[in-house]
Design a protein around this motif. Structure first.
Motif, PDB file in Angstrom:
ATOM      1  N   PHE A 156       0.832  -1.193   0.000  1.00  8.23           N
ATOM      2  CA  PHE A 156       0.000   0.000   0.000  1.00  8.23           C
ATOM      3  C   PHE A 156       0.873   1.250   0.000  1.00  8.23           C
ATOM      4  CE2 PHE A 156      -2.627  -3.250   1.989  1.00  8.23           C
ATOM      5  CZ  PHE A 156      -3.871  -3.047   1.413  1.00  8.23           C
ATOM      6  N   SER A 157       0.353   2.318  -0.585  1.00  7.46           N
ATOM      7  CA  SER A 157       1.018   3.608  -0.493  1.00  7.46           C
ATOM      8  C   SER A 157       0.679   4.258   0.843  1.00  7.46           C
ATOM      9  CB  SER A 157       0.583   4.513  -1.641  1.00  7.46           C
ATOM     10  OG  SER A 157      -0.810   4.752  -1.583  1.00  7.46           O
ATOM     11  N   ALA A 158       1.436   5.281   1.217  1.00  4.67           N
ATOM     12  CA  ALA A 158       1.231   5.931   2.514  1.00  4.67           C
ATOM     13  C   ALA A 158      -0.165   6.535   2.635  1.00  4.67           C
ATOM     14  CB  ALA A 158       2.296   7.010   2.722  1.00  4.67           C
ATOM     15  N   ASP A 159      -0.701   7.047   1.536  1.00  8.19           N
ATOM     16  CA  ASP A 159      -2.018   7.689   1.612  1.00  8.19           C
ATOM     17  C   ASP A 159      -3.169   6.681   1.645  1.00  8.19           C
ATOM     18  OD1 ASP A 159      -1.938   6.814  -0.980  1.00  8.19           O
ATOM     19  OD2 ASP A 159      -2.209   8.774  -1.898  1.00  8.19           O
ATOM     20  N   GLU A 160      -2.852   5.380   1.608  1.00  9.43           N
ATOM     21  CA  GLU A 160      -3.890   4.344   1.713  1.00  9.43           C
ATOM     22  C   GLU A 160      -3.978   3.735   3.105  1.00  9.43           C
ATOM     23  OE1 GLU A 160      -3.882   2.634  -2.882  1.00  9.43           O
ATOM     24  OE2 GLU A 160      -2.429   1.849  -1.418  1.00  9.43           O
ATOM     25  N   GLU A 161      -3.157   4.214   4.036  1.00  9.83           N
ATOM     26  CA  GLU A 161      -3.086   3.585   5.355  1.00  9.83           C
ATOM     27  C   GLU A 161      -4.355   3.764   6.180  1.00  9.83           C
ATOM     28  OE1 GLU A 161       0.460   4.859   7.312  1.00  9.83           O
ATOM     29  OE2 GLU A 161       1.785   3.920   5.825  1.00  9.83           O
ATOM     30  N   SER A 162      -5.187   4.728   5.825  1.00  8.02           N
ATOM     31  CA  SER A 162      -6.428   4.946   6.565  1.00  8.02           C
ATOM     32  C   SER A 162      -7.636   4.310   5.886  1.00  8.02           C
ATOM     33  CB  SER A 162      -6.676   6.453   6.748  1.00  8.02           C
ATOM     34  OG  SER A 162      -6.814   7.084   5.482  1.00  8.02           O
ATOM     35  N   THR A 163      -7.408   3.508   4.844  1.00 11.01           N
ATOM     36  CA  THR A 163      -8.517   2.942   4.082  1.00 11.01           C
ATOM     37  C   THR A 163      -9.007   1.631   4.677  1.00 11.01           C
ATOM     38  OG1 THR A 163      -7.048   1.695   2.605  1.00 11.01           O
ATOM     39  CG2 THR A 163      -7.581   3.976   1.974  1.00 11.01           C
ATOM     40  N   GLU A 164     -10.226   1.249   4.290  1.00  5.73           N
ATOM     41  CA  GLU A 164     -10.773  -0.028   4.720  1.00  5.73           C
ATOM     42  C   GLU A 164      -9.968  -1.192   4.150  1.00  5.73           C
ATOM     43  OE1 GLU A 164     -14.891  -0.328   3.835  1.00  5.73           O
ATOM     44  OE2 GLU A 164     -15.466   1.379   5.082  1.00  5.73           O
ATOM     45  N   ALA A 165      -9.449  -1.024   2.930  1.00  2.00           N
ATOM     46  CA  ALA A 165      -8.650  -2.087   2.318  1.00  2.00           C
ATOM     47  C   ALA A 165      -7.401  -2.363   3.138  1.00  2.00           C
ATOM     48  CB  ALA A 165      -8.272  -1.699   0.890  1.00  2.00           C
ATOM     49  N   TYR A 166      -6.733  -1.313   3.565  1.00  2.00           N
ATOM     50  CA  TYR A 166      -5.526  -1.455   4.393  1.00  2.00           C
ATOM     51  C   TYR A 166      -5.861  -2.168   5.700  1.00  2.00           C
ATOM     52  CZ  TYR A 166      -1.210  -0.026   6.832  1.00  2.00           C
ATOM     53  OH  TYR A 166      -0.016  -0.014   7.512  1.00  2.00           O
ATOM     54  N   ALA A 167      -6.941  -1.743   6.355  1.00  7.01           N
ATOM     55  CA  ALA A 167      -7.337  -2.351   7.628  1.00  7.01           C
ATOM     56  C   ALA A 167      -7.668  -3.827   7.459  1.00  7.01           C
ATOM     57  CB  ALA A 167      -8.533  -1.603   8.210  1.00  7.01           C
ATOM     58  N   LEU A 168      -8.356  -4.176   6.367  1.00  2.78           N
ATOM     59  CA  LEU A 168      -8.701  -5.569   6.117  1.00  2.78           C
ATOM     60  C   LEU A 168      -7.453  -6.422   5.941  1.00  2.78           C
ATOM     61  CD1 LEU A 168     -10.605  -7.921   5.388  1.00  2.78           C
ATOM     62  CD2 LEU A 168     -10.595  -7.063   3.026  1.00  2.78           C
ATOM     63  N   VAL A 169      -6.526  -5.964   5.109  1.00  5.34           N
ATOM     64  CA  VAL A 169      -5.322  -6.745   4.842  1.00  5.34           C
ATOM     65  C   VAL A 169      -4.467  -6.858   6.097  1.00  5.34           C
ATOM     66  CG1 VAL A 169      -3.188  -6.802   3.501  1.00  5.34           C
ATOM     67  CG2 VAL A 169      -5.350  -6.241   2.390  1.00  5.34           C
ATOM     68  N   ARG A 170      -4.379  -5.787   6.867  1.00  7.00           N
ATOM     69  CA  ARG A 170      -3.656  -5.845   8.148  1.00  7.00           C
ATOM     70  C   ARG A 170      -4.267  -6.904   9.059  1.00  7.00           C
ATOM     71  NH1 ARG A 170      -5.095  -0.865  11.018  1.00  7.00           N
ATOM     72  NH2 ARG A 170      -6.928  -2.167  11.455  1.00  7.00           N
ATOM     73  N   ASP A 171      -5.593  -6.922   9.154  1.00  8.91           N
ATOM     74  CA  ASP A 171      -6.257  -7.894  10.024  1.00  8.91           C
ATOM     75  C   ASP A 171      -6.054  -9.318   9.527  1.00  8.91           C
ATOM     76  OD1 ASP A 171      -7.110  -5.759  11.525  1.00  8.91           O
ATOM     77  OD2 ASP A 171      -9.195  -5.838  10.850  1.00  8.91           O
ATOM     78  N   LEU A 172      -6.072  -9.515   8.212  1.00  9.79           N
ATOM     79  CA  LEU A 172      -5.861 -10.857   7.666  1.00  9.79           C
ATOM     80  C   LEU A 172      -4.447 -11.343   7.948  1.00  9.79           C
ATOM     81  CD1 LEU A 172      -7.721 -10.541   4.244  1.00  9.79           C
ATOM     82  CD2 LEU A 172      -8.482 -11.790   6.274  1.00  9.79           C
ATOM     83  N   LEU A 173      -3.463 -10.476   7.792  1.00  9.16           N
ATOM     84  CA  LEU A 173      -2.081 -10.860   8.080  1.00  9.16           C
ATOM     85  C   LEU A 173      -1.898 -11.202   9.556  1.00  9.16           C
ATOM     86  CD1 LEU A 173      -0.145  -8.227   5.935  1.00  9.16           C
ATOM     87  CD2 LEU A 173      -0.174 -10.703   5.567  1.00  9.16           C
TER      88      LEU A 173
END
Length: 263
Positions: A156-173
């Protein structure tokens, strides 16, 4: 909080989701560290026209792990058995990252089972530096002492860190089983050349999609595979990285819909 989608399970222990009743079947295979939920935008938008099946990789989500230290070919064999059990007819296969390697393996070894194949953010003949880096990461994961969320800075780019996609992938990892993750990552690290020579023999419509900011599954790789395939097409989504199916779902879904209409 991670929302778990409902699953069925095959007799061999593969967990999968099935939705839709379209005229053709689309099977989705995720990447290392992910699970079915990483395909949510594609499931939601494509199940109105297709029978969509998404499967958890071995040792991921709710699928049982493979024994020992399986190489890529054993994951491909597992996937073939899965298709034989749930599909019953030739299917469209779309894989992301490790799933893309499995998709290349199934179309290479069992082409009669595949109507069309799509590789999203697929790797193809890594260079020396990339191979050294991915092998080091595989050893780190195999040791059991590793940073689960380290890939986020690449995906992810830095400006995507607050997105739902980022949160989902973080939780999956954070939720992935360490042993299943280590086994799949080892196969992923050594699998980029296993089926790399198959494309000149593949006759079905073949899509190779990536983000222009993906430094590991690069635009050059996608275009090289597309050029080698008899009916290959490369699609590069500008401004996105490795998790492009989540960060640019509309663009990815349009590309998949076009591919699924190719005769």
């Amino acid at each position: 909080m991670l929302q778990t989608l409902p699953r069925c399970k095959t007799s061999s222990g593969a967990a999968y989701l099935e939705r839709g009743e379209g005229r053709e079947t689309l099977v989705l295979i995720h990447g290392v560290g992910m699970r079915i939920e990483a395909w949510q935008p594609q499931i939601d938008q494509l199940a109105d026209r297709f029978r969509v099946i998404a499967v958890d990789l071995p040792g991921h989500g709710f699928s049982e792990a493979l024994e020992g230290a399986p190489g890529l070919s054993l994951y491909v064999g597992w996937f073939r058995r899965f298709l034989e059990e749930v599909a019953g007819e030739p299917v469209n296969v779309a894989g992301h990252s490790m799933g893309a390697l499995i998709a290349s393996g199934i179309v290479a070894t069992a082409p009669a089972m595949v109507r069309r194949v799509a590789l999203l953010n697929g790797v193809h003949r890594r260079g020396t530096d990339a191979r050294t880096a991915v092998e080091a990461r595989a050893r780190e994961i195999g040791s059991g002492a590793f940073d689960r969320v380290a890939p986020l800075s690449r995906w992810f780019s830095a400006d995507e860190e607050s997105t739902e996609a980022y949160a989902l992938v973080r939780d999956l990892l954070q939720a992935v089983d360490p042993a299943g993750y280590a086994a799949a990552y080892a196969a992923f690290a050594s699998g980029d050349a296993v089926y790399a020579d198959c494309w000149p023999q593949i006759e079905c419509p073949s899509l190779f999609l990536t983000g222009d900011g993906d430094l590991n599954s690069t635009t050059v790789m996608a275009r090289d595979m597309a050029a080698a395939a008899r009916r290959g097409r490369a699609v590069v989504i500008e401004g996105h990285r490795h998790m492009v199916n989540l960060t640019a779902p509309n663009a990815v879904n349009r590309a998949l819909a076009d591919w699924l209409e190719t005769s």
